[in-house]
Write a protein that holds these residues in place. Structure first.
Motif, PDB file in Angstrom:
ATOM      1  N   HIS A  94     -11.417   1.964   3.746  1.00 28.99           N
ATOM      2  CA  HIS A  94     -12.749   0.895   3.883  1.00 28.99           C
ATOM      3  C   HIS A  94     -11.179  -0.476   4.334  1.00 28.99           C
ATOM      4  O   HIS A  94     -11.885  -1.638   4.984  1.00 28.99           O
ATOM      5  CB  HIS A  94     -12.112   0.230   2.563  1.00 28.99           C
ATOM      6  CG  HIS A  94     -13.193   1.599   1.971  1.00 28.99           C
ATOM      7  ND1 HIS A  94     -13.486   1.205   0.057  1.00 28.99           N
ATOM      8  CD2 HIS A  94     -14.117   2.553   2.448  1.00 28.99           C
ATOM      9  CE1 HIS A  94     -14.685   2.318   0.200  1.00 28.99           C
ATOM     10  NE2 HIS A  94     -14.958   3.042   1.664  1.00 28.99           N
ATOM     11  N   GLN A  95      -9.956  -0.096   4.467  1.00 30.66           N
ATOM     12  CA  GLN A  95      -8.815  -0.950   4.591  1.00 30.66           C
ATOM     13  C   GLN A  95      -8.796  -0.987   5.912  1.00 30.66           C
ATOM     14  O   GLN A  95      -8.623  -1.786   6.865  1.00 30.66           O
ATOM     15  CB  GLN A  95      -7.383  -0.540   4.042  1.00 30.66           C
ATOM     16  CG  GLN A  95      -7.321  -0.647   2.953  1.00 30.66           C
ATOM     17  CD  GLN A  95      -6.006  -0.536   2.067  1.00 30.66           C
ATOM     18  OE1 GLN A  95      -5.087  -0.044   2.546  1.00 30.66           O
ATOM     19  NE2 GLN A  95      -6.131   0.302   0.035  1.00 30.66           N
ATOM     20  N   ILE A 139       2.788  -5.054  11.647  1.00 26.69           N
ATOM     21  CA  ILE A 139       3.132  -3.526  11.359  1.00 26.69           C
ATOM     22  C   ILE A 139       3.352  -3.146   9.660  1.00 26.69           C
ATOM     23  O   ILE A 139       2.485  -1.385   9.148  1.00 26.69           O
ATOM     24  CB  ILE A 139       4.310  -3.086  12.560  1.00 26.69           C
ATOM     25  CG1 ILE A 139       4.142  -3.512  13.465  1.00 26.69           C
ATOM     26  CG2 ILE A 139       4.750  -1.611  11.755  1.00 26.69           C
ATOM     27  CD1 ILE A 139       4.715  -3.760  14.194  1.00 26.69           C
ATOM     28  N   ASN A 140       3.978  -3.310   8.779  1.00 28.24           N
ATOM     29  CA  ASN A 140       4.267  -2.907   7.822  1.00 28.24           C
ATOM     30  C   ASN A 140       3.173  -2.999   7.064  1.00 28.24           C
ATOM     31  O   ASN A 140       2.849  -2.080   6.037  1.00 28.24           O
ATOM     32  CB  ASN A 140       5.492  -3.527   6.942  1.00 28.24           C
ATOM     33  CG  ASN A 140       6.915  -3.445   7.608  1.00 28.24           C
ATOM     34  OD1 ASN A 140       6.817  -1.696   7.587  1.00 28.24           O
ATOM     35  ND2 ASN A 140       7.670  -3.974   7.239  1.00 28.24           N
ATOM     36  N   GLN A 141       2.557  -3.976   7.272  1.00 30.98           N
ATOM     37  CA  GLN A 141       1.132  -4.066   6.315  1.00 30.98           C
ATOM     38  C   GLN A 141      -0.340  -2.630   7.366  1.00 30.98           C
ATOM     39  O   GLN A 141      -0.602  -2.185   6.283  1.00 30.98           O
ATOM     40  CB  GLN A 141       0.184  -5.228   6.840  1.00 30.98           C
ATOM     41  CG  GLN A 141      -0.858  -5.657   6.023  1.00 30.98           C
ATOM     42  CD  GLN A 141      -1.649  -7.300   6.410  1.00 30.98           C
ATOM     43  OE1 GLN A 141      -2.022  -7.212   7.582  1.00 30.98           O
ATOM     44  NE2 GLN A 141      -1.459  -8.012   5.399  1.00 30.98           N
ATOM     45  N   GLU A 144       1.068   0.274   5.715  1.00 24.38           N
ATOM     46  CA  GLU A 144       0.098   0.656   4.335  1.00 24.38           C
ATOM     47  C   GLU A 144      -1.220   1.140   4.313  1.00 24.38           C
ATOM     48  O   GLU A 144      -1.202   1.835   2.844  1.00 24.38           O
ATOM     49  CB  GLU A 144       0.678  -0.864   3.454  1.00 24.38           C
ATOM     50  CG  GLU A 144       2.028  -0.518   3.188  1.00 24.38           C
ATOM     51  CD  GLU A 144       2.240  -2.115   2.228  1.00 24.38           C
ATOM     52  OE1 GLU A 144       1.052  -2.667   1.892  1.00 24.38           O
ATOM     53  OE2 GLU A 144       2.776  -3.104   2.477  1.00 24.38           O
ATOM     54  N   VAL A 145      -1.641   0.843   5.873  1.00 24.26           N
ATOM     55  CA  VAL A 145      -3.063   1.265   5.826  1.00 24.26           C
ATOM     56  C   VAL A 145      -3.506   2.511   5.709  1.00 24.26           C
ATOM     57  O   VAL A 145      -3.680   3.642   5.378  1.00 24.26           O
ATOM     58  CB  VAL A 145      -4.114   0.640   6.456  1.00 24.26           C
ATOM     59  CG1 VAL A 145      -5.645   1.097   7.259  1.00 24.26           C
ATOM     60  CG2 VAL A 145      -3.948  -1.063   6.544  1.00 24.26           C
ATOM     61  N   ALA A 156       3.343   7.682   9.210  1.00 23.66           N
ATOM     62  CA  ALA A 156       2.589   6.144   8.803  1.00 23.66           C
ATOM     63  C   ALA A 156       3.388   4.886   9.866  1.00 23.66           C
ATOM     64  O   ALA A 156       2.262   4.279  10.713  1.00 23.66           O
ATOM     65  CB  ALA A 156       2.257   5.688   7.124  1.00 23.66           C
ATOM     66  N   LEU A 157       4.074   5.243   9.566  1.00 26.97           N
ATOM     67  CA  LEU A 157       4.702   3.821  10.771  1.00 26.97           C
ATOM     68  C   LEU A 157       4.461   4.287  11.777  1.00 26.97           C
ATOM     69  O   LEU A 157       3.855   3.229  12.090  1.00 26.97           O
ATOM     70  CB  LEU A 157       6.867   4.206  10.885  1.00 26.97           C
ATOM     71  CG  LEU A 157       7.173   2.910  11.418  1.00 26.97           C
ATOM     72  CD1 LEU A 157       6.875   1.666  10.836  1.00 26.97           C
ATOM     73  CD2 LEU A 157       8.019   3.161  11.096  1.00 26.97           C
ATOM     74  N   ILE A 158       4.442   5.856  12.713  1.00 24.36           N
ATOM     75  CA  ILE A 158       4.177   5.349  13.985  1.00 24.36           C
ATOM     76  C   ILE A 158       2.899   5.419  14.085  1.00 24.36           C
ATOM     77  O   ILE A 158       1.860   4.605  14.803  1.00 24.36           O
ATOM     78  CB  ILE A 158       4.632   6.681  14.556  1.00 24.36           C
ATOM     79  CG1 ILE A 158       5.900   7.337  14.742  1.00 24.36           C
ATOM     80  CG2 ILE A 158       4.444   7.046  15.618  1.00 24.36           C
ATOM     81  CD1 ILE A 158       6.730   6.203  15.465  1.00 24.36           C
ATOM     82  N   ARG A 159       1.738   5.581  14.178  1.00 25.69           N
ATOM     83  CA  ARG A 159       0.160   5.014  13.500  1.00 25.69           C
ATOM     84  C   ARG A 159       0.146   4.091  13.272  1.00 25.69           C
ATOM     85  O   ARG A 159      -0.771   3.403  14.420  1.00 25.69           O
ATOM     86  CB  ARG A 159      -0.535   5.780  12.897  1.00 25.69           C
ATOM     87  CG  ARG A 159      -0.574   7.530  13.151  1.00 25.69           C
ATOM     88  CD  ARG A 159      -1.166   8.378  11.660  1.00 25.69           C
ATOM     89  NE  ARG A 159      -1.944   9.631  12.149  1.00 25.69           N
ATOM     90  CZ  ARG A 159      -2.535  10.211  12.530  1.00 25.69           C
ATOM     91  NH1 ARG A 159      -3.265   9.290  13.648  1.00 25.69           N
ATOM     92  NH2 ARG A 159      -2.491  11.557  13.352  1.00 25.69           N
TER      93      ARG A 159
END
Length: 220
Positions: A94-95, A139-141, A144-145, A156-159
């Motif tokens: 959803h995010q 990017i940090n936002q 978290e998604v 998660a960071l690389i994506r």
């Protein structure tokens, strides 16, 4: 001015008519259209139908206005994503859909404003600093998604970086697509970025649009 005369001095009239947001809005448009070199005090004053004296009721110098423009960009082009992601609830999908909806259909995010700030940052250290801080936040936002989507740690960071860099490059290159083409591409981007293949079942631009508008009913 005689006692009882209610007419205000010209500079005070200007002070009451124009506020900082008026000057920021005018400077924002010039920045987007012409770049920072186009932000000239006399030209801004003329565009607002005011004298330069009206400017100095609000600002000590042009740099103060430029700082307000930097902060205006940081808020105006970032807050729509923050609001959309927060409103989407805990579901990572959803995010993600809320993020895409803001990019494609939201109307609040202005990619030309991002481009203008990046151009300005090439020759201005303060703008480069503000840009760097906001890009780290964005990017940090997104990280978290992707974490909410189930990706852990560095993945998660690389994506998040790929998603953000892709969008920044897309805007900088000013890729020409119809709205229909852009909508039809979304399921493919979603598959690559999130590993979700179910959006590929959406066959028309209208189906994709409907999914973006009503994500809670369309994604799980």
């Amino acid at each position: 001015m005689t006692k009882g005369d209610t007419k205000k001095p010209e500079r005070e009239q200007e002070h009451r008519v124009l506020i900082r947001q008026d000057w920021v809005a005018a400077a924002r448009q010039v920045l987007i259209d012409k770049g920072v070199s186009g932000i000239k005090l006399r030209a801004l004053s003329e565009s607002l139908g005011a004298t330069t004296g009206a400017f100095y009721w609000q600002y000590r110098n042009l740099e103060e206005l430029l700082e307000d423009v930097r902060q205006d960009w940081a808020e105006r082009n970032t807050a729509p994503f923050t609001r959309a992601i927060a409103a989407a609830g805990p579901s990572g999908m959803h995010q993600y859909i809320a993020y895409v909806r803001t990019l494609v259909l939201g109307g609040e995010f202005n990619p030309r404003y991002d481009n203008a700030i990046r151009d300005w940052a090439h020759g201005d250290k303060r703008t480069a600093h503000v840009l760097r801080e906001i890009e780290i936040f964005r990017i940090n936002q997104l990280r978290e998604v992707f974490a909410a989507l189930g990706f852990e740690g560095h993945e998660a960071l690389i994506r998040a970086r790929v998603t953000y860099f892709h969008q920044a490059g897309y805007n900088a290159m000013q890729i020409t697509e119809t709205q229909e083409e852009r909508l039809l591409n979304i399921p493919y981007y979603a598959e690559i970025l999130t590993d979700r293949t179910d959006l590929r079942s959406l066959r028309t631009a209208e189906e994709v649009r409907a999914m973006l508008i009503a994500p809670l009913a369309s994604a799980s």
